[in-house]
Scaffold this motif. Structure first.
Motif, PDB file in Angstrom:
ATOM      1  N   ILE A 182      67.034  17.393 -60.621  1.00  0.00           N
ATOM      2  CA  ILE A 182      67.138  16.632 -59.373  1.00  0.00           C
ATOM      3  C   ILE A 182      68.348  17.106 -58.579  1.00  0.00           C
ATOM      4  O   ILE A 182      68.284  17.284 -57.356  1.00  0.00           O
ATOM      5  CB  ILE A 182      67.222  15.127 -59.665  1.00  0.00           C
ATOM      6  CG1 ILE A 182      65.902  14.627 -60.255  1.00  0.00           C
ATOM      7  CG2 ILE A 182      67.566  14.341 -58.401  1.00  0.00           C
ATOM      8  CD1 ILE A 182      65.941  13.189 -60.729  1.00  0.00           C
ATOM      9  N   LEU A 183      69.471  17.326 -59.255  1.00  0.00           N
ATOM     10  CA  LEU A 183      70.662  17.818 -58.569  1.00  0.00           C
ATOM     11  C   LEU A 183      70.396  19.164 -57.909  1.00  0.00           C
ATOM     12  O   LEU A 183      70.787  19.396 -56.757  1.00  0.00           O
ATOM     13  CB  LEU A 183      71.829  17.937 -59.556  1.00  0.00           C
ATOM     14  CG  LEU A 183      72.752  16.727 -59.667  1.00  0.00           C
ATOM     15  CD1 LEU A 183      72.001  15.516 -60.202  1.00  0.00           C
ATOM     16  CD2 LEU A 183      73.942  17.036 -60.569  1.00  0.00           C
ATOM     17  N   ASP A 184      69.731  20.040 -58.620  1.00  0.00           N
ATOM     18  CA  ASP A 184      69.437  21.357 -58.067  1.00  0.00           C
ATOM     19  C   ASP A 184      68.568  21.241 -56.815  1.00  0.00           C
ATOM     20  O   ASP A 184      68.734  22.013 -55.854  1.00  0.00           O
ATOM     21  CB  ASP A 184      68.722  22.219 -59.115  1.00  0.00           C
ATOM     22  CG  ASP A 184      69.601  22.542 -60.314  1.00  0.00           C
ATOM     23  OD1 ASP A 184      70.838  22.420 -60.200  1.00  0.00           O
ATOM     24  OD2 ASP A 184      69.049  22.882 -61.377  1.00  0.00           O
ATOM     25  N   ALA A 185      67.671  20.254 -56.802  1.00  0.00           N
ATOM     26  CA  ALA A 185      66.744  20.109 -55.681  1.00  0.00           C
ATOM     27  C   ALA A 185      67.423  19.615 -54.413  1.00  0.00           C
ATOM     28  O   ALA A 185      66.920  19.867 -53.310  1.00  0.00           O
ATOM     29  CB  ALA A 185      65.612  19.159 -56.068  1.00  0.00           C
ATOM     30  N   VAL A 186      68.545  18.903 -54.538  1.00  0.00           N
ATOM     31  CA  VAL A 186      69.214  18.347 -53.346  1.00  0.00           C
ATOM     32  C   VAL A 186      70.598  18.939 -53.146  1.00  0.00           C
ATOM     33  O   VAL A 186      71.384  18.433 -52.336  1.00  0.00           O
ATOM     34  CB  VAL A 186      69.307  16.803 -53.439  1.00  0.00           C
ATOM     35  CG1 VAL A 186      67.924  16.183 -53.518  1.00  0.00           C
ATOM     36  CG2 VAL A 186      70.159  16.359 -54.634  1.00  0.00           C
ATOM     37  N   ALA A 187      70.903  20.025 -53.838  1.00  0.00           N
ATOM     38  CA  ALA A 187      72.252  20.591 -53.784  1.00  0.00           C
ATOM     39  C   ALA A 187      72.648  21.070 -52.400  1.00  0.00           C
ATOM     40  O   ALA A 187      73.851  21.175 -52.095  1.00  0.00           O
ATOM     41  CB  ALA A 187      72.370  21.748 -54.783  1.00  0.00           C
ATOM     42  N   ASP A 188      71.679  21.330 -51.535  1.00  0.00           N
ATOM     43  CA  ASP A 188      71.996  21.782 -50.180  1.00  0.00           C
ATOM     44  C   ASP A 188      72.210  20.621 -49.211  1.00  0.00           C
ATOM     45  O   ASP A 188      72.574  20.836 -48.049  1.00  0.00           O
ATOM     46  CB  ASP A 188      70.892  22.688 -49.647  1.00  0.00           C
ATOM     47  CG  ASP A 188      69.537  22.003 -49.576  1.00  0.00           C
ATOM     48  OD1 ASP A 188      69.329  21.021 -50.321  1.00  0.00           O
ATOM     49  OD2 ASP A 188      68.683  22.446 -48.787  1.00  0.00           O
TER      50      ASP A 188
END
Length: 362
Positions: A182-188
């Motif tokens: 989940i973190l990787d998906a919203v890191a931007d």
């Protein structure tokens, strides 16, 4: 076939957690006589009737709450599946009035994670909160508080445990791996280097396990999370409520009788608990019928930065729901080091509520 009386007992805590008026949930529960698929007087049908009436008058958030109750504890047939679909749809119609609240779906090799998110920004990324309930709590149950986190200066993703609601993953030993995904998906669009987990009940176990491997996680807030003895104490496991056992069997795809063998190596050991570098805020219930007292003892002995909040209550401390609604955001603000009016206000209100409780008991 579900035990209706047991469902009525356990669903009250979830109705209270959603701030559902007592007269509403009592009226629906009084009409429920059985759990026969699609029949008048059944669990899913009567709750869905209440949801449909509210949706007809434009009360989409309240409708979603009733449809959520209709699919409780998990989807086991067409009526509960329709209720889940209507719950997600009603929440989507409520969300239209909140442009910063958005739908987020994350595709993983093993399945899809459904989420609601708020406070995302590419130009001004905020610290991230992951909010997740336990084995019977869908994301729509918590979505109404999404706008609150924006006022706290945080971005938030609300999601579900594997097998719950729209999460198509299987609940297994390595399910914690969905959290860094989940973190990787919203890191931007969020500052994931400062992430906090408000993961309640069984999802708290996933968050603690994840925290041993990912420095991006800066703190965990949880309520009644299993830690170690829950997974290894066969005698305790044999006394669990039927709805808990049935739900765990459904989420794992394992027969209830085989669950103790599946769970025996899921326990968080002393070395892992000692390795946690972040604060852990844990609410425990002294009369918890699901989480054994040994799990709280393990936390006391091994977690270096533990803030323990205890109530003389059953699992989830439903009699203290109003206080817990303040305790969760106040805990997140405290562990993040925030110095703002929101932290001061939630702290003041929480203190007053606790004082009132002490005076009433006295």
């Amino acid at each position: 076939m579900n035990d209706i009386e047991e469902l009525k007992q356990f669903v009250v805590a979830h109705a209270q957690a959603q701030a559902m008026p007592e007269e509403r949930y009592r009226a629906v529960l009084d009409r429920i006589r059985h759990d026969d698929e699609g029949q008048s007087g059944s669990w899913a049908v009567e709750w869905s009737v209440a949801g449909t009436e509210l949706a007809r008058t434009g009360e989409h958030l309240e409708a979603a709450r009733c449809f959520n109750m209709a699919r409780f504890p998990f989807v086991d047939g067409p009526a509960r599946q329709e209720a889940l679909t209507n719950c997600v749809g009603s929440l989507g119609r409520w969300q239209e009035a909140y442009p910063t609240v958005e739908r987020l779906d994350i595709e993983l090799p093993k399945g899809r994670i459904g989420c609601w998110a708020s406070g995302m920004s590419r130009t001004s990324p905020k610290p991230l909160v992951i909010l997740m309930g336990g084995i019977v709590s869908i994301k729509e149950q918590w979505a109404s508080i999404l706008p609150l986190f924006e006022r706290l200066g945080m971005a938030v993703v609300v999601t579900e445990m594997p097998g719950v609601g729209e999460n198509s993953l299987l609940y297994e030993r390595d399910s914690w791996e969905m959290l860094p995904a989940i973190l990787d998906a919203v890191a931007d669009r969020a500052d994931v280097s400062r992430t906090y987990a408000a993961c309640l009940s069984f999802s708290g176990h996933l968050a603690l396990r994840w925290g041993a491997t990912d420095d991006r996680l800066r703190g965990v807030v949880t309520i009644g999370a299993p830690v170690s003895d829950f997974f290894t104490d066969r005698e305790w496991f044999g006394r669990l409520p039927r709805v808990t056992l049935d739900t765990l069997g459904h989420l794992t795809g394992v027969p209830v009788g085989s669950l103790p063998d599946l769970f025996h190596d899921w326990a968080l050991d002393a070395a892992l608990l000692k390795s946690l570098k972040f604060p852990v805020y844990y609410t425990a219930s002294k009369r918890d019928e699901i989480i054994p007292p040994g799990d709280v003892r393990q936390l006391r002995e091994h977690v270096r930065n533990l803030s323990l909040n205890e109530y003389d209550d059953v699992h989830g401390s439903p009699s203290h729901a109003n206080e817990i609604r303040l305790w969760v955001p106040n805990s997140l603000l405290r562990m993040s080091g925030a110095r703002n009016p929101q932290r001061a206000l939630t702290g003041l209100l929480l203190g007053l509520m606790r004082l009132r409780g002490k005076l009433s008991r006295a």
